[in-house]
Design a protein around this motif. Structure first.
Motif, PDB file in Angstrom:
ATOM      1  N   PRO A  40      56.933  19.516  27.411  1.00 43.48           N
ATOM      2  CA  PRO A  40      57.020  19.949  28.812  1.00 43.48           C
ATOM      3  C   PRO A  40      57.799  18.988  29.705  1.00 43.48           C
ATOM      4  CG  PRO A  40      54.723  19.469  28.169  1.00 43.48           C
ATOM      5  CD  PRO A  40      55.555  19.407  26.932  1.00 43.48           C
ATOM      6  N   ALA A  41      57.626  17.684  29.512  1.00 49.51           N
ATOM      7  CA  ALA A  41      58.357  16.723  30.354  1.00 49.51           C
ATOM      8  C   ALA A  41      59.857  16.831  30.096  1.00 49.51           C
ATOM      9  CB  ALA A  41      57.871  15.298  30.087  1.00 49.51           C
ATOM     10  N   ARG A  42      60.240  16.985  28.824  1.00 47.78           N
ATOM     11  CA  ARG A  42      61.670  17.069  28.516  1.00 47.78           C
ATOM     12  C   ARG A  42      62.272  18.365  29.044  1.00 47.78           C
ATOM     13  NH1 ARG A  42      59.949  14.260  23.810  1.00 47.78           N
ATOM     14  NH2 ARG A  42      60.012  16.007  22.365  1.00 47.78           N
ATOM     15  N   LEU A  43      61.535  19.452  28.972  1.00 49.81           N
ATOM     16  CA  LEU A  43      62.045  20.717  29.530  1.00 49.81           C
ATOM     17  C   LEU A  43      62.247  20.589  31.028  1.00 49.81           C
ATOM     18  CD1 LEU A  43      59.882  23.271  27.507  1.00 49.81           C
ATOM     19  CD2 LEU A  43      62.379  23.038  27.402  1.00 49.81           C
ATOM     20  N   ARG A  44      61.312  19.930  31.705  1.00 54.34           N
ATOM     21  CA  ARG A  44      61.456  19.768  33.156  1.00 54.34           C
ATOM     22  C   ARG A  44      62.639  18.871  33.494  1.00 54.34           C
ATOM     23  NH1 ARG A  44      56.285  18.373  36.375  1.00 54.34           N
ATOM     24  NH2 ARG A  44      57.495  19.389  38.014  1.00 54.34           N
ATOM     25  N   LEU A  45      62.769  17.763  32.758  1.00 44.43           N
ATOM     26  CA  LEU A  45      63.897  16.851  33.009  1.00 44.43           C
ATOM     27  C   LEU A  45      65.227  17.571  32.797  1.00 44.43           C
ATOM     28  CD1 LEU A  45      62.439  13.662  31.304  1.00 44.43           C
ATOM     29  CD2 LEU A  45      63.036  13.885  33.734  1.00 44.43           C
ATOM     30  N   SER A  74      62.690   7.517  30.651  1.00 44.11           N
ATOM     31  CA  SER A  74      63.853   7.057  29.883  1.00 44.11           C
ATOM     32  C   SER A  74      63.724   7.419  28.406  1.00 44.11           C
ATOM     33  CB  SER A  74      64.023   5.542  30.036  1.00 44.11           C
ATOM     34  OG  SER A  74      64.370   5.232  31.369  1.00 44.11           O
ATOM     35  N   HIS A  75      62.515   7.344  27.884  1.00 46.43           N
ATOM     36  CA  HIS A  75      62.247   7.725  26.491  1.00 46.43           C
ATOM     37  C   HIS A  75      62.586   9.205  26.263  1.00 46.43           C
ATOM     38  CE1 HIS A  75      60.015   8.416  22.761  1.00 46.43           C
ATOM     39  NE2 HIS A  75      59.358   9.370  23.380  1.00 46.43           N
ATOM     40  N   HIS A  76      62.116  10.055  27.162  1.00 46.41           N
ATOM     41  CA  HIS A  76      62.393  11.489  27.016  1.00 46.41           C
ATOM     42  C   HIS A  76      63.889  11.784  27.160  1.00 46.41           C
ATOM     43  CE1 HIS A  76      58.336  12.827  26.564  1.00 46.41           C
ATOM     44  NE2 HIS A  76      57.942  12.407  27.746  1.00 46.41           N
ATOM     45  N   LEU A  77      64.530  11.084  28.103  1.00 44.49           N
ATOM     46  CA  LEU A  77      65.969  11.296  28.306  1.00 44.49           C
ATOM     47  C   LEU A  77      66.767  10.869  27.070  1.00 44.49           C
ATOM     48  CD1 LEU A  77      66.216  10.091  32.017  1.00 44.49           C
ATOM     49  CD2 LEU A  77      66.556  12.441  31.215  1.00 44.49           C
ATOM     50  N   ARG A  78      66.301   9.819  26.407  1.00 46.64           N
ATOM     51  CA  ARG A  78      66.966   9.355  25.188  1.00 46.64           C
ATOM     52  C   ARG A  78      66.869  10.420  24.089  1.00 46.64           C
ATOM     53  NH1 ARG A  78      68.696   4.855  22.394  1.00 46.64           N
ATOM     54  NH2 ARG A  78      68.592   3.705  24.341  1.00 46.64           N
TER      55      ARG A  78
ATOM     56  N   LEU B  22      62.034  23.650  36.496  1.00 46.48           N
ATOM     57  CA  LEU B  22      60.885  24.257  35.844  1.00 46.48           C
ATOM     58  C   LEU B  22      59.603  23.614  36.393  1.00 46.48           C
ATOM     59  CD1 LEU B  22      60.663  26.250  33.401  1.00 46.48           C
ATOM     60  CD2 LEU B  22      60.605  24.236  31.934  1.00 46.48           C
ATOM     61  N   GLY B  23      58.638  24.444  36.802  1.00 49.90           N
ATOM     62  CA  GLY B  23      57.361  23.907  37.256  1.00 49.90           C
ATOM     63  C   GLY B  23      56.523  23.377  36.098  1.00 49.90           C
ATOM     64  N   ALA B  24      55.489  22.619  36.426  1.00 48.09           N
ATOM     65  CA  ALA B  24      54.678  21.967  35.393  1.00 48.09           C
ATOM     66  C   ALA B  24      53.991  22.975  34.476  1.00 48.09           C
ATOM     67  CB  ALA B  24      53.651  21.051  36.055  1.00 48.09           C
ATOM     68  N   ALA B  25      53.428  24.046  35.056  1.00 42.74           N
ATOM     69  CA  ALA B  25      52.688  25.020  34.244  1.00 42.74           C
ATOM     70  C   ALA B  25      53.639  25.810  33.341  1.00 42.74           C
ATOM     71  CB  ALA B  25      51.908  25.970  35.155  1.00 42.74           C
ATOM     72  N   ASP B  26      54.782  26.222  33.907  1.00 40.66           N
ATOM     73  CA  ASP B  26      55.779  26.941  33.106  1.00 40.66           C
ATOM     74  C   ASP B  26      56.299  26.062  31.967  1.00 40.66           C
ATOM     75  OD1 ASP B  26      55.495  29.178  34.629  1.00 40.66           O
ATOM     76  OD2 ASP B  26      57.408  28.998  35.674  1.00 40.66           O
ATOM     77  N   ALA B  27      56.485  24.776  32.265  1.00 37.84           N
ATOM     78  CA  ALA B  27      56.984  23.854  31.238  1.00 37.84           C
ATOM     79  C   ALA B  27      55.989  23.734  30.085  1.00 37.84           C
ATOM     80  CB  ALA B  27      57.269  22.486  31.852  1.00 37.84           C
ATOM     81  N   GLU B  28      54.691  23.724  30.413  1.00 37.51           N
ATOM     82  CA  GLU B  28      53.650  23.667  29.366  1.00 37.51           C
ATOM     83  C   GLU B  28      53.720  24.922  28.491  1.00 37.51           C
ATOM     84  OE1 GLU B  28      51.427  21.365  28.529  1.00 37.51           O
ATOM     85  OE2 GLU B  28      51.684  19.941  30.181  1.00 37.51           O
ATOM     86  N   ASP B  29      53.829  26.081  29.134  1.00 38.77           N
ATOM     87  CA  ASP B  29      53.912  27.352  28.398  1.00 38.77           C
ATOM     88  C   ASP B  29      55.127  27.383  27.473  1.00 38.77           C
ATOM     89  OD1 ASP B  29      51.693  28.329  29.639  1.00 38.77           O
ATOM     90  OD2 ASP B  29      52.750  29.710  30.978  1.00 38.77           O
ATOM     91  N   LEU B  30      56.255  27.018  28.045  1.00 39.06           N
ATOM     92  CA  LEU B  30      57.499  27.091  27.282  1.00 39.06           C
ATOM     93  C   LEU B  30      57.502  26.081  26.134  1.00 39.06           C
ATOM     94  CD1 LEU B  30      60.274  28.425  27.052  1.00 39.06           C
ATOM     95  CD2 LEU B  30      61.134  26.797  28.745  1.00 39.06           C
ATOM     96  N   ALA B  31      56.977  24.886  26.375  1.00 38.17           N
ATOM     97  CA  ALA B  31      56.927  23.866  25.320  1.00 38.17           C
ATOM     98  C   ALA B  31      56.029  24.321  24.163  1.00 38.17           C
ATOM     99  CB  ALA B  31      56.429  22.534  25.885  1.00 38.17           C
ATOM    100  N   ARG B  32      54.944  24.998  24.497  1.00 36.06           N
ATOM    101  CA  ARG B  32      54.023  25.500  23.476  1.00 36.06           C
ATOM    102  C   ARG B  32      54.741  26.506  22.561  1.00 36.06           C
ATOM    103  NH1 ARG B  32      51.170  29.907  23.338  1.00 36.06           N
ATOM    104  NH2 ARG B  32      51.750  30.461  25.464  1.00 36.06           N
TER     105      ARG B  32
END
Lengths: 113, 113
Positions: A40-45, A74-78, B22-32
């Protein structure tokens, strides 16, 4: 002088999934690239960088929106850079990240019929 | 009588990644959902099912092509089913898996500009 990590083109390997059975080596390649997206963090970034003016963002502007510590960001961006989705250049104190053109489309093309 | 697991529609959540952050909740869904795709065995199984006649395959025909034990194959198929990519129906001894129409396209749409 700006420095940039080498860019790996992601998943240029594969024909569309539904068209022919994926071979073992191609499946490994594609899964490795998908893993970079499966967080999720990488998708948001990725979405913040992609939506930034000039499709480029300073790491300093990415920390607050995702609410994570700078080393974590920075880890996720890498990981995104090594998977070929982002390019990185250093200017002065900060690193700047940009979406690699076509990188997300290539994955989309594999998922489409 | 055939039985089928309930199907979760994957990632109907999200606008294209590059269009808005991407919002936090959507990012969780998509990452899953992405995690379900981020495995070489699952990608191969998905491509074999999708390319099968009638877009349906018996679990008995999926074991040999991927070279894994039946419980492992069934485990991966369950993850793909729970993520909304496959539907499952049981007929007699065997379970049959089919690609959920539009499920891969929905992910592709999120990745496209």
């Amino acid at each position: 002088m700006p420095t940039a990590l080498p860019v790996i083109q992601p998943a240029v390997c594969c024909a569309p999934l539904v068209r022919e059975p994926l071979g073992a080596a191609d499946a490994e390649d594609l899964a490795r690239v998908m893993k970079a997206l499966a967080d999720p963090a990488r998708l948001r970034l990725l979405s913040i960088v992609a939506g930034s003016e000039g499709e480029e963002a300073c790491v300093c502007d990415l920390i607050e929106p995702v609410g994570l510590a700078q080393p974590t960001v920075s880890h996720h961006l890498r990981i995104l850079t090594e998977a070929g989705f982002l390019s990185r250049s250093k200017r002065g104190t900060w690193a700047y990240y940009a979406l690699v053109p076509g990188s997300l489309e290539r994955i989309a093309d594999v998922l489409r019929p």
